[in-house]
Design a protein around this motif. Structure first.
Motif, PDB file in Angstrom:
ATOM      1  N   ILE A  75       1.002  -1.661   0.267  1.00 25.89           N
ATOM      2  CA  ILE A  75       0.021   0.070   0.384  1.00 25.89           C
ATOM      3  C   ILE A  75       0.518   1.317  -0.287  1.00 25.89           C
ATOM      4  CG2 ILE A  75      -0.052   0.056   2.661  1.00 25.89           C
ATOM      5  CD1 ILE A  75      -2.738   1.345  -0.069  1.00 25.89           C
ATOM      6  N   GLY A  76       2.189   1.057  -0.119  1.00 23.39           N
ATOM      7  CA  GLY A  76       2.570   2.137   0.529  1.00 23.39           C
ATOM      8  C   GLY A  76       3.128   2.926  -0.862  1.00 23.39           C
ATOM      9  N   GLU A  77       3.660   1.816  -1.702  1.00 19.71           N
ATOM     10  CA  GLU A  77       3.703   2.061  -3.090  1.00 19.71           C
ATOM     11  C   GLU A  77       3.202   2.550  -4.523  1.00 19.71           C
ATOM     12  OE1 GLU A  77       7.117   1.842  -6.181  1.00 19.71           O
ATOM     13  OE2 GLU A  77       7.042   2.567  -4.055  1.00 19.71           O
ATOM     14  N   MET A  78       1.665   1.714  -3.816  1.00 20.04           N
ATOM     15  CA  MET A  78       0.359   1.991  -4.307  1.00 20.04           C
ATOM     16  C   MET A  78       0.012   3.572  -4.187  1.00 20.04           C
ATOM     17  SD  MET A  78      -1.957  -1.057  -3.693  1.00 20.04           S
ATOM     18  CE  MET A  78      -1.285  -2.287  -3.257  1.00 20.04           C
ATOM     19  N   LEU A  79       0.220   3.666  -2.788  1.00 17.21           N
ATOM     20  CA  LEU A  79      -0.353   5.632  -2.563  1.00 17.21           C
ATOM     21  C   LEU A  79       1.214   6.181  -2.890  1.00 17.21           C
ATOM     22  CD1 LEU A  79      -2.305   5.040   0.695  1.00 17.21           C
ATOM     23  CD2 LEU A  79      -3.001   5.410  -1.266  1.00 17.21           C
ATOM     24  N   ARG A  80       2.226   6.057  -2.873  1.00 16.99           N
ATOM     25  CA  ARG A  80       3.328   6.709  -3.312  1.00 16.99           C
ATOM     26  C   ARG A  80       2.803   7.383  -4.707  1.00 16.99           C
ATOM     27  NH1 ARG A  80       8.123   6.484  -5.430  1.00 16.99           N
ATOM     28  NH2 ARG A  80       8.137   4.376  -6.052  1.00 16.99           N
ATOM     29  N   LEU A  81       2.946   5.977  -5.264  1.00 18.38           N
ATOM     30  CA  LEU A  81       2.600   6.582  -7.142  1.00 18.38           C
ATOM     31  C   LEU A  81       1.892   7.137  -7.885  1.00 18.38           C
ATOM     32  CD1 LEU A  81       4.435   3.123  -7.725  1.00 18.38           C
ATOM     33  CD2 LEU A  81       5.541   5.469  -8.235  1.00 18.38           C
ATOM     34  N   ASN A  82       0.704   7.266  -6.355  1.00 24.04           N
ATOM     35  CA  ASN A  82      -0.499   8.470  -7.168  1.00 24.04           C
ATOM     36  C   ASN A  82      -0.302   9.736  -5.453  1.00 24.04           C
ATOM     37  OD1 ASN A  82      -3.024   7.083  -8.146  1.00 24.04           O
ATOM     38  ND2 ASN A  82      -2.237   5.068  -6.734  1.00 24.04           N
ATOM     39  N   GLY A  83       0.597  10.375  -5.379  1.00 25.28           N
ATOM     40  CA  GLY A  83       0.498  11.083  -5.012  1.00 25.28           C
ATOM     41  C   GLY A  83       0.458  11.117  -3.223  1.00 25.28           C
TER      42      GLY A  83
END
Length: 793
Positions: A165-173
């Motif tokens: 989820i860290g990567e999903m959210l980081r790549l979404n701003g």
């Protein structure tokens, strides 16, 4: 929308066929070049929109296109996941517990309390499931990282098709940070040689401050800031729980000060209340005498409070204790005195932890961000730990090395007044684990009983949840947190991340239940498995088998295990086994378990525990496989046990080439681990010394009678191992420039592990000292170390 004019068509077509084709496609579709297409958030990183080439010669005559920037969806909430370690369902006061947890209670009172939320029964697997939305075997995390094997589903390496989820959210701003315990990176990858691809910074977290293993000494932790090991300050009042909270608050404030429009995601995972139970004495004293009545009376009190609060349904029975847990009244006065002290220390540790979490929540509030922050406060990554065994432990490492003295009541009472201090590395008796897992029977490691997997969960999000102080009874699991966050942030589940097609998320969003207490369950089937303890939940029923207790070894084969059946929709505490009454239902769930086990890479079952600390036996990679020698140089260090040559259960030799100033020379040449088990080759007043510290219980020392000569010298330590049973003794011999200086008989050695988190170093002793004999801070060497070579014999 501004469109290209006809005369511009000739200009673009003149630029070449590719540009002309792009223009014709855009024009025929009615799309203007100034239009910004919708971001495709299913493929991460999000691709920048195509822009036509600029043909204007002079920048003063041209208009620059807007810079591409990925931002989170409008009004996307901040996200904070708080994960307490080793705490069962009856641990928090909101769930009936006797230990005050005002922050958890506040989150539940102002938000929602879930009473049917589940973990995997063990640390690393729960954490990977929580952060990815996939089952732990899908993450290759069948057990803790330290006992990974070569079997699919158990390798300990997060696959590329499972993003966090860290990567999903980081790549979404989002800005993303992780603080505290990690425990998901494969143990052979935690070294300066990497690879760093599965460290926190590389799997989605911009900032990391914490420890990489399963536990740490709270007084002297092994800490990383991002990928760099750091030493805690020389402060007698230092405690990691306080430190990590301060670091998390500072990061959050910095992020909001510089980019207030950017939401943040924080993973906040204390090492508490996992052993060692380290806590300032003032917190222990708050609970003096409060556990003198014993675990039976207090377990009953927790159960009655749970009924009173309505956190368990009316009519729920208190499940029986395991047969191995003695009645409190049958214990001796000495046992009762010691065990009550253990519980006071645990209570102080939990209370301190919850207060520090309160400091974090208050900081969010002070920034004006609390209303739009989605907080998951998960009270445990598994049930309370029974790994302290029958009597508890003065040093938890004695459990992993099967040393009985560490659990001797008379011996532990000698440390009664210092319990929880830096001079102890303690754990509590298993009876307390059963108590704090009320109303259930079992504990951590037992995936086939809700005592090992049922966690209290408070969800707080004023902007997104209308209800306050309500109970939610829908059945959920850690894998449901990620899809909940994505739905709350209005983000799709990504199908591709960093070029890799993703395994579908296996959890279901909990958002449907936020404002509907009566909503039907959506998570209706879930397998569980840990060390052969296994079971399946399906539509209000649970079938499972207790293959092995946390404090014991297996007594049956997998084929001969006895399965139990519970109608958990009506029997909340799993108190009444219906296997004999409903054999057809039991068979149905057993067959469903096997189907899920094949689907999610659960097989083959593996009930080995301490044996798997040996990488050769486990079949996992190891940096030292095939290596007989390791040469290190001055300044090298912070090497965890799995990244250092294994000197356990073997003969070995250490040859160190140094330069000294004779009797003025002080400090460590090379050492491994610390106060609660390890060894050190060092110099005291110019005299070479070797110390073998056996589990903090006994230290064996060889020391030269005369100081080293000034200038170059070769100091050699030869250890001749007796052989035979693992953990046997041996003889340590010191030599200087080829001449014997002293020797000592080492009666016992540590067979399985020196430490969970302490490191090996050249030129100093990090974390806790192997001995208190050093003349310099951290045993820092005052001479020069040319090189140190360790060779296995």
């Amino acid at each position: 929308m501004t469109h290209l004019r006809l005369r511009d068509a000739f200009r673009y077509c003149w630029s070449g066929p590719a540009v002309c084709l792009a223009f014709l496609i855009l024009s025929s579709s009615g799309i203007g070049v100034a239009a910004e297409p919708e971001l495709d958030r299913t493929e991460l990183p999000i691709r920048a929109p195509w822009r036509p080439p600029i043909t204007t010669l002079d920048a003063r005559d041209a208009k620059a296109p807007p810079l591409f920037k990925v931002t989170a969806p409008d009004n996307a909430p901040n996200v904070v996941i708080i994960l307490v370690d080793d705490l069962g369902f009856g641990g928090t006061s909101a769930c009936g517990g006797v230990i005050p947890t005002p922050t958890f209670d506040r989150m539940a009172r102002q938000g929602l309390l879930y009473n049917q939320f589940h973990s995997t029964a063990l640390c690393s697997p729960s954490r990977q499931a929580l952060k990815t939305g996939r089952n732990h075997h899908s993450c290759n995390q069948a057990k803790i990282t330290e006992v990974a094997t070569a079997f699919p589903g158990a390798t300990g390496q997060l696959p590329n098709d499972v993003a966090t989820i860290g990567e999903m959210l980081r790549l979404n701003g989002y800005s993303t940070g992780a603080f505290g315990k990690w425990h998901e990176t494969a143990v052979w990858e935690i070294s300066p040689s990497g690879p760093m691809t599965r460290w926190p910074n590389q799997v989605g977290f911009d900032e990391f401050y914490g420890f990489m293993g399963g536990e740490t000494n709270q007084w002297a932790p092994s800490i990383y800031h991002n990928q760099n090991p750091i030493d805690p300050p020389d402060d007698p009042d230092y405690h990691f729980m306080n430190d990590m909270t301060t670091k998390a608050i500072n990061w959050m404030r910095f992020q909001q000060s510089l980019t207030p429009e950017k939401p943040f995601m924080m993973y906040f995972a204390p090492g508490a209340v996992h052993a060692p139970h380290h806590v300032p004495k003032k917190y222990i004293e708050q609970f003096a005498g409060q556990f003198d009545e014993g675990w039976d009376v207090i377990r009953e009190r927790i159960y009655k409070k749970q009924l009173e609060l309505g956190v368990i349904p009316e009519g729920t029975k208190l499940a029986d204790k395991p047969d191995a847990i003695k009645d409190w009244d049958s214990l001796s006065e000495k046992e009762q005195k010691l065990f009550a002290r253990q519980a006071e220390t645990f209570a102080g540790f939990l209370h301190m932890t919850d207060l520090e979490i309160g400091r974090l929540v208050d900081a969010i509030d002070q920034m004006g961000e609390l209303d739009n922050t989605l907080i998951f406060y998960i009270a445990g990554d598994n049930g309370t730990s029974a790994e302290g065994g029958e009597n508890g432990l003065y040093n938890e490492l004695t459990y992993f090395n099967e040393e009985p003295k560490g659990s001797n009541v008379d011996f532990m009472l000698q440390h009664y007044d210092e319990w929880g201090s830096p001079s102890t590395y303690p754990h509590m008796a298993a009876g307390w684990a059963v108590c704090f897992d009320a109303p259930f029977m079992w504990t951590k490691q037992v995936a086939s009983n809700y005592g090992g997997t049922r966690q209290g969960l408070a969800v707080h999000w004023p902007n997104g949840i209308k209800a306050q102080g309500e109970l939610r009874t829908q059945w959920h699991h850690l894998i449901d947190v990620v899809p909940t966050i994505l739905e709350a942030a209005k983000l799709p589940q990504p199908r591709v991340v960093n070029g890799v097609p993703q395994r579908p998320i296996e959890g279901v969003s909990m958002l449907y239940s936020f404002d509907d207490a009566e909503a039907a369950d959506r998570h209706t089937i879930q397998y569980f498995e840990m060390f052969g303890n296994r079971g399946l939940y399906y539509d209000g029923w649970f079938a499972g088998t207790i293959h092995v207790a946390p404090w014991a070894r297996p007594t049956t084969s997998f084929e001969d295990d006895t399965w139990e059946l519970y109608h958990v929709a009506e029997d909340f505490s799993m108190s009444t086994d219906l296997a004999d009454k409903h054999p057809g239902k039991l068979k149905e769930l057993q067959e469903l378990f096997l189907a899920e086990a094949v689907k999610y890479k659960v097989l083959p079952l593996d009930d080995r525990r301490t044996e798997l600390f040996d990488p050769k036996r486990a079949g996992r990679p190891d940096l030292m496989f095939g290596r007989k020698t390791l040469t290190l140089y001055e300044g090298m260090g912070a090497l965890l046990e799995n990244d250092f040559i294994n000197v356990k259960n073997t003969s070995f030799e250490i040859v160190s080439e140094i330069e000294t100033s004779g009797e003025k020379t002080q400090g460590v040449i090379v050492q491994q681990a610390g106060r609660f088990g390890g060894w050190s080759l060092y110099v005291k007043d110019g005299k070479p010394t070797f110390a073998y510290n056996y589990l903090g219980l006994e230290t064996f020392v060889a020391r030269a009678d005369t100081p080293l000569p000034e200038g170059k010298a070769t100091v050699t330590l030869t250890f001749d191992y007796d052989g035979g049973k693992p953990g046997s003794g041996g003889t340590a011999t010191l030599s200087v420039n080829g001449k014997k200086a002293d020797s000592v008989r080492v009666e016992k050695t540590e067979p399985n592990a020196f430490s969970a988190d302490e490191t090996a170093n050249v030129g100093l002793d990090r974390e806790t000292p192997v001995v208190e004999d050093y003349a310099t801070r951290n045993g820092r060497f005052t001479g020069t170390i040319d090189k140190v070579t360790i060779e296995l014999k």
